[in-house]
Design an enzyme around this catalytic site. Structure first.
Site, short mmCIF file in Angstrom:
data_model
loop_
_atom_site.label_atom_id
_atom_site.label_comp_id
_atom_site.label_asym_id
_atom_site.label_seq_id
_atom_site.Cartn_x
_atom_site.Cartn_y
_atom_site.Cartn_z
N LYS A 7 0.73 -1.15 -0.04
CA LYS A 7 -0.03 0.00 -0.01
C LYS A 7 0.95 1.11 0.03
O LYS A 7 0.76 2.07 -0.63
CB LYS A 7 -0.81 -0.04 1.21
CG LYS A 7 -1.55 1.29 1.47
CD LYS A 7 -2.45 1.43 2.64
CE LYS A 7 -1.99 1.73 3.78
NZ LYS A 7 -1.56 3.21 4.07
N ASN A 8 2.08 1.24 0.84
CA ASN A 8 2.69 2.50 1.05
C ASN A 8 3.62 2.67 0.11
O ASN A 8 4.29 3.85 -0.08
CB ASN A 8 3.49 2.66 2.46
CG ASN A 8 2.39 2.71 3.45
OD1 ASN A 8 1.22 3.21 3.30
ND2 ASN A 8 2.84 2.59 4.76
N CYS A 57 -5.21 13.31 12.54
CA CYS A 57 -6.00 11.98 12.43
C CYS A 57 -5.86 11.38 13.84
O CYS A 57 -5.47 11.71 14.74
CB CYS A 57 -5.20 10.90 11.18
SG CYS A 57 -3.94 10.61 11.90
N ARG A 115 0.41 15.16 12.74
CA ARG A 115 0.62 14.87 11.58
C ARG A 115 0.82 16.12 10.74
O ARG A 115 -0.06 16.46 9.58
CB ARG A 115 -0.09 13.91 10.86
CG ARG A 115 -0.15 12.42 11.71
CD ARG A 115 -0.73 11.51 11.04
NE ARG A 115 0.03 10.80 9.88
CZ ARG A 115 -0.15 9.49 9.47
NH1 ARG A 115 -1.33 8.96 9.62
NH2 ARG A 115 0.64 9.22 8.45
N ASP A 142 4.23 0.97 12.36
CA ASP A 142 2.75 0.61 11.69
C ASP A 142 2.58 -0.86 12.23
O ASP A 142 1.70 -1.58 11.82
CB ASP A 142 2.83 0.56 10.13
CG ASP A 142 2.55 1.81 9.64
OD1 ASP A 142 2.07 2.62 10.52
OD2 ASP A 142 2.90 2.13 8.23
N ARG A 193 -8.77 -0.55 4.55
CA ARG A 193 -8.12 0.61 4.04
C ARG A 193 -6.84 -0.06 3.67
O ARG A 193 -6.18 0.52 2.55
CB ARG A 193 -7.93 1.68 4.96
CG ARG A 193 -8.92 2.72 5.18
CD ARG A 193 -8.37 3.79 6.06
NE ARG A 193 -7.10 4.36 5.74
CZ ARG A 193 -5.91 4.46 6.40
NH1 ARG A 193 -6.39 4.55 7.79
NH2 ARG A 193 -4.96 4.58 6.22
C1 UD1 Z 1 4.11 7.05 6.13
C2 UD1 Z 1 3.01 5.84 5.88
C3 UD1 Z 1 2.61 5.41 7.58
C4 UD1 Z 1 3.59 5.29 8.42
C5 UD1 Z 1 4.66 6.43 8.64
C6 UD1 Z 1 5.97 6.13 9.68
C7 UD1 Z 1 2.30 6.24 3.72
C8 UD1 Z 1 1.29 6.40 3.05
N1 UD1 Z 1 2.19 6.11 5.19
O1 UD1 Z 1 3.23 8.31 6.83
O2 UD1 Z 1 1.86 4.38 7.28
O3 UD1 Z 1 3.06 4.96 9.96
O4 UD1 Z 1 5.16 6.72 7.31
O5 UD1 Z 1 6.72 5.06 9.05
O6 UD1 Z 1 3.48 5.59 3.25
N2 UD1 Z 1 6.14 15.01 10.70
C9 UD1 Z 1 6.11 16.39 10.86
N3 UD1 Z 1 6.33 17.16 10.00
C10 UD1 Z 1 6.12 16.84 8.56
C11 UD1 Z 1 5.97 15.50 8.43
C12 UD1 Z 1 5.87 14.25 9.29
O7 UD1 Z 1 6.21 16.91 12.06
O8 UD1 Z 1 6.08 17.62 7.83
C13 UD1 Z 1 6.03 13.99 11.65
C14 UD1 Z 1 4.50 13.30 11.89
O9 UD1 Z 1 3.77 13.98 12.78
C15 UD1 Z 1 5.06 12.20 12.55
C16 UD1 Z 1 6.38 11.73 12.18
O10 UD1 Z 1 6.91 12.96 11.29
O11 UD1 Z 1 5.02 12.28 14.00
C17 UD1 Z 1 6.43 10.56 11.03
O12 UD1 Z 1 5.70 11.08 10.03
P1 UD1 Z 1 6.07 10.71 8.40
O13 UD1 Z 1 7.31 9.67 8.39
O14 UD1 Z 1 5.74 11.77 7.49
O15 UD1 Z 1 4.82 9.54 8.02
P2 UD1 Z 1 3.60 9.54 6.70
O16 UD1 Z 1 4.57 9.90 5.73
O17 UD1 Z 1 2.64 10.49 7.09
#
Ligand code: UD1
Length: 416
Positions: free
Chosen positions: A22-23, A116, A121, A304, A396
């Site tokens: 999925k990711n 969420c 996030r 995850d 999902r």
């Molecule tokens: C992706 C995965 C999700 C997984 C996560 C961490 C997908 C579609 N989803 O989510 O399943 O749980 O990686 O392995 O691939 N953060 C910030 N600022 C930002 C972006 C992120 O502070 O601009 C923080 C987030 O709040 C969170 C952490 O960084 O606490 C990790 O987020 P991130 O690695 O960005 O996860 P996603 O890409 O949203």
């Protein structure tokens, strides 16, 4: 509202084929917007999040057709750079089109994804990256709007190795002028898959998986046919299913290097895992030993898989501790596991799990995708029947989960 009913107690045995990731598929679908030529994606899982992303691409004007597990995405007709609140709220990952739109058209307007169940996030790291590449980024009326007169390669140091920010910046930089270097980049296998896909389209990217990514921008990207990697989180969930039911499951379509952090922890609990005909055989053993773990970006233990691992440790012989460092609020499953008899205490970002010999079936609620998976796993081993509400969260991310588990001997039914 759909519910899942599980009658617990059966030992799971047999072979299961893991679906495409999925990711990996979600950012690759977004990356198809970078080209005006059609792309063909194979091994695409038939799950709700992918259907939402199909809707996102169609809203932007792209052609999207599905044939079995193949998606054909035609970006030639894209005529909009704006994504509304409805779609970004349905799925946070729809923000991944932002990097691709900026890369192709130099502009994008995307509604903020909103909070969420597992944390706030934010998008600050994505926005900083776009800004460095030469975009003016305005945040107003719930939207992020990026505009540029031309993207230029640059050096970006991420404060945290965010998966989504790394992917969004890679996509935008793929068509920027000059070289972009992303330091402290995410190293997840899905990032490597995105690099491989983009390079097949004609991009020049190297270094994913190592922490520093070098992207030499190119003028145009072509159309390709590509097979996405197997879903390591689905694989890990079935591995826990074997461990929790003292089962014997062979997983097909896996990349064991992607599963190393999960394999290492499961082995510590006493679960036996061995390579078998190109797949992995997972043998559950009793008693399960307690373990301590901390979630971390790859190659650390994946957040995850944290809820599923907590379900398993609820049945270990002794006390385990899980520290969640990636998301601020990812213990929503704890109250539901407690309803099933688990003994779990929360102290800030740590959960202390005192293993019990039995769990009991109960009426519980899935609060998010992986929390739902943890409840299914606990229910497989619990005495009696468990009803899991809000099962749409589970659909999902897990393709055909009832049938896959049924074929392994589980009594699991969808109740609409
Ligand atoms: C992706 C995965 C999700 C997984 C996560 C961490 C997908 C579609 N989803 O989510 O399943 O749980 O990686 O392995 O691939 N953060 C910030 N600022 C930002 C972006 C992120 O502070 O601009 C923080 C987030 O709040 C969170 C952490 O960084 O606490 C990790 O987020 P991130 O690695 O960005 O996860 P996603 O890409 O949203």
């Amino acid at each position: 509202m759909s519910r899942i009913m599980v009658r617990g107690g059966n030992r799971l045995e047999g072979t299961v084929e893991v679906s495409g990731s999925k990711n990996s598929t979600l950012p690759i679908m977004a990356a198809c917007l970078l080209s005006s030529k059609p792309c063909v994606l194979n091994r695409v899982p038939d799950i709700e999040d992918i259907r939402v992303m199909e809707g996102v691409l169609r809203e932007l004007g792209a052609g999207v057709e599905r044939y079995g597990d193949t998606l054909v995405i035609d970006g030639s007709s894209v005529d909009s750079w704006e994504l509304s609140d409805d779609l970004t709220r349905k799925m946070r990952a729809s923000n991944l089109v932002m990097g691709a739109l900026i890369g192709r058209f130099g502009c994008a307007r995307v509604a903020y994804p909103g909070g969420c169940a597992i944390g706030s996030r934010p998008m600050d790291l994505h926005i900083k990256g776009f800004h460095k590449l030469g975009c003016e980024v305005y945040e107003a009326h719930g939207y992020m709007e990026a505009k540029s007169q031309g993207l230029n390669g640059c050096e970006i140091l991420l404060d945290f190795p965010s998966v989504g920010a790394t992917e969004n910046i890679m996509m935008a930089a793929a068509r920027a002028k000059g070289v972009t270097v992303i330091r402290n980049a995410a190293r997840e296998p899905e990032i490597v898959d995105l690099q491989n896909f983009l390079n097949r389209m004609g991009a020049r990217i190297r270094g994913t998986g190592l922490g520093t990514i070098r992207i030499e921008g190119v003028g145009e990207l072509g159309g390709v046919t590509y097979d996405v990697i197997p879903d390591r989180i689905e694989a890990g969930t079935f591995m826990v299913a074997a461990g929790i039911t003292r089962g014997d499951i062979v997983l097909e379509n896996v990349v064991s290097e992607h599963l190393e952090p999960i394999i290492a922890k499961l082995k510590e609990t006493g679960v036996e895992i061995m390579k078998c005909n190109g797949g992995l055989r997972v043998l559950g053993k009793r008693p399960l030993r307690p373990v301590d773990l901390k979630t971390l970006p790859f190659p650390g233990f994946p957040t995850d898989m944290q809820p599923q691992m907590m379900a398993l440790l609820s049945l270990a012989q002794g006390t385990s501790m899980i520290v969640e460092t990636v998301f601020e609020n990812r213990f929503m499953h704890v109250d539901e596991l407690r309803r099933m008899g688990a003994d779990i205490a929360i102290e800030g970002r740590a959960a202390i799990i005192k293993g019990k010999p039995h769990l009991t079936g109960a009426v519980v609620e899935a609060t998010d995708l992986r929390a739902g998976a943890a409840l299914v796993l606990a229910a497989l081993r619990a005495e009696g029947e468990t009803f899991i509400g809000n099962a749409h969260h589970i659909y999902r991310g897990y393709e055909d989960i009832e049938n896959k588990l049924k074929q392994l001997g589980a009594e699991i039914f969808r109740v609409d």
